[in-house]
Design a protein around this motif. Sequence first.
Motif, mmCIF file in Angstrom:
data_model
loop_
_atom_site.group_PDB
_atom_site.id
_atom_site.type_symbol
_atom_site.label_atom_id
_atom_site.label_comp_id
_atom_site.label_asym_id
_atom_site.label_seq_id
_atom_site.Cartn_x
_atom_site.Cartn_y
_atom_site.Cartn_z
ATOM 1 N N LEU A 138 0.821 -1.137 -0.054
ATOM 2 C CA LEU A 138 0.157 -0.151 -0.103
ATOM 3 C C LEU A 138 0.678 1.317 0.026
ATOM 4 C CD1 LEU A 138 -2.175 -2.029 0.551
ATOM 5 C CD2 LEU A 138 -3.167 -0.687 2.360
ATOM 6 N N LEU A 139 1.805 1.251 0.947
ATOM 7 C CA LEU A 139 2.875 2.413 0.709
ATOM 8 C C LEU A 139 3.535 2.654 -0.438
ATOM 9 C CD1 LEU A 139 4.527 1.921 4.436
ATOM 10 C CD2 LEU A 139 3.093 3.851 3.655
ATOM 11 N N VAL A 140 4.017 1.677 -1.068
ATOM 12 C CA VAL A 140 4.811 2.089 -2.174
ATOM 13 C C VAL A 140 3.943 2.313 -3.723
ATOM 14 C CG1 VAL A 140 6.312 0.720 -3.964
ATOM 15 C CG2 VAL A 140 6.476 0.331 -1.717
ATOM 16 N N THR A 141 2.844 1.673 -3.224
ATOM 17 C CA THR A 141 1.757 1.819 -4.677
ATOM 18 C C THR A 141 1.218 3.400 -4.204
ATOM 19 O OG1 THR A 141 1.144 -0.368 -4.665
ATOM 20 C CG2 THR A 141 -0.536 1.398 -5.597
ATOM 21 N N ASP A 142 0.979 3.900 -3.073
ATOM 22 C CA ASP A 142 0.261 5.245 -2.845
ATOM 23 C C ASP A 142 1.033 6.097 -3.126
ATOM 24 O OD1 ASP A 142 -2.401 5.899 -2.003
ATOM 25 O OD2 ASP A 142 -1.206 6.900 -0.419
ATOM 26 N N ALA A 143 2.546 5.934 -3.034
ATOM 27 C CA ALA A 143 3.631 6.959 -3.034
ATOM 28 C C ALA A 143 3.428 7.637 -4.273
ATOM 29 C CB ALA A 143 4.940 6.179 -3.072
ATOM 30 N N ARG A 144 2.874 7.004 -5.339
ATOM 31 C CA ARG A 144 2.903 7.714 -6.563
ATOM 32 C C ARG A 144 1.375 8.326 -7.012
ATOM 33 N NH1 ARG A 144 1.168 4.416 -10.822
ATOM 34 N NH2 ARG A 144 0.839 2.148 -10.216
ATOM 35 N N ARG A 145 0.563 8.534 -6.167
ATOM 36 C CA ARG A 145 -0.850 8.768 -6.227
ATOM 37 C C ARG A 145 -1.132 10.029 -6.658
ATOM 38 N NH1 ARG A 145 -5.040 10.300 -1.164
ATOM 39 N NH2 ARG A 145 -3.863 8.472 -0.332
ATOM 40 N N ALA A 146 -0.177 10.893 -6.543
ATOM 41 C CA ALA A 146 -0.416 12.323 -6.959
ATOM 42 C C ALA A 146 -0.036 12.628 -8.295
ATOM 43 C CB ALA A 146 0.371 13.353 -6.123
ATOM 44 N N THR A 147 0.848 11.515 -8.981
ATOM 45 C CA THR A 147 1.252 11.598 -10.399
ATOM 46 C C THR A 147 0.568 10.869 -11.444
ATOM 47 O OG1 THR A 147 2.886 9.929 -10.260
ATOM 48 C CG2 THR A 147 3.756 12.298 -9.415
ATOM 49 N N ARG A 148 -0.471 10.164 -10.706
ATOM 50 C CA ARG A 148 -1.253 9.369 -11.855
ATOM 51 C C ARG A 148 -2.344 10.045 -12.701
ATOM 52 N NH1 ARG A 148 -4.531 5.495 -9.339
ATOM 53 N NH2 ARG A 148 -4.480 4.113 -11.144
ATOM 54 N N GLU B 268 9.996 3.604 3.510
ATOM 55 C CA GLU B 268 9.382 2.787 4.284
ATOM 56 C C GLU B 268 8.878 1.454 4.080
ATOM 57 O OE1 GLU B 268 5.700 3.206 7.526
ATOM 58 O OE2 GLU B 268 6.309 4.626 6.268
ATOM 59 N N GLY B 269 8.365 1.492 2.851
ATOM 60 C CA GLY B 269 7.819 0.257 2.136
ATOM 61 C C GLY B 269 9.078 -0.640 1.654
ATOM 62 N N HIS B 270 10.063 -0.202 1.323
ATOM 63 C CA HIS B 270 11.276 -1.103 0.809
ATOM 64 C C HIS B 270 11.855 -1.870 2.081
ATOM 65 C CE1 HIS B 270 14.572 -2.453 -1.076
ATOM 66 N NE2 HIS B 270 15.565 -2.049 -0.171
ATOM 67 N N HIS B 271 11.771 -1.219 3.155
ATOM 68 C CA HIS B 271 12.164 -1.956 4.563
ATOM 69 C C HIS B 271 11.251 -3.027 4.930
ATOM 70 C CE1 HIS B 271 15.986 0.452 5.194
ATOM 71 N NE2 HIS B 271 15.133 1.525 5.282
#
Length: 393
Positions: A218-228, A253-256
């Motif tokens: 969810l974190l990694v996916t949501d990280a690009r929400r503003a650019t979709r 954070e998602g990577h860890h």
Amino acid sequence: MLAATVRVTRDLDVAEECVQDAYVTALGAWSRDGVPRNTGAWLTTAARNRALDVLRRDKLFRTKMPLLVEREGTDAEPAGGDGIPDDRLRLVFTCCHPALARSAQVALTLRLVCGVATPDIANAFLVSEATMAARITRAKKKITAAGIPYRVPSPAELPERLDAVLTVIHLLYTTAHTAPTGESLTRADLATRALDLARMLLALMPDEREVKGLLALLLVTDARRATRVDAEGRLLRLEDQDRSLWDRAAIEEGHHLVVAALRGGGGRFGLQAAIAALHATAPSYAETDWPQVLTLYDALLATWPSPVVALNRAIAVSMVRGPEAALADLAALEGDERLAGYRYLPATKADLMRRLGRQEEAAVAYKAALELADNEAEREFLETRLAELRPAR
């Protein structure tokens, strides 16, 4: 509101009625007296007061009295001795009762607790709206007929319900990431709700690898929400998004969490998070490690043999082995009835045909995808792609 009210009634149907009554009451009172400063607290209080009336009417007030004690002046009840930190998460675990079929657990929870509309739940399950409505109704009736109590499961009971809870949160975010209907591509309210639940779940079960995997996804996916989408709300493909605007703190954070989730072998959420992390950390779309993405999809498909996973894998195949190889995989998926109304199957086929220069076939596939798409941002994107095709000579 529902989560707070059902703690009083211990009955989902009665709690729903009380919440609905609170909205009706608000329509009259707010029109007359004005909208209160804290609308959520007003509505929750009204729903609980209605629940008390029902208990008194049914002569259950005395037996339920111990459940009604709460601190003065709070908008929500404090966490109880069960250790589950939030009313909503409690209700998620409670609705995911093992007496119900897994699909019924997930559908009922999405509808009652998460506020997802029945057509959107049907879309997530790749079934018709009528089928999903009947499934939810049967689940509610079974709860009543079997006398399944509203009871927060004990810590020992949490693991057997965990997979259903993870699925609920994942599907809630999926609905937020790309709204099945409406003008906007995303639904920020549902995305935030899903992220909150995932964080609370990790706090509750910090040693569960799949919980880490879900939050990472969810974190990694949501990280690009503003650019979709662009400034006009038009959909932007992953390859066209401005990666400098992605939320790097969320990706880190998602990577860890991905690394922790994959220790000892990856489950379906950990593997999906690893795929998302590869996309998020690539310097550009062209520099994505597509062979590794394909390897992860192979592992994911073995762990979770879903037709949607197989479709996403076909995209990775096209980047590693070429569009022709991916079309062969798509041909097999076109016979899968579960994808009969899934708009991304013809959309993917259209893109592959386009890349091969088979424009007439691409146009047919784009039109098929358009017939299945109800989200306006997606429809506009498909219409633009269709208009860009030059007539075949």
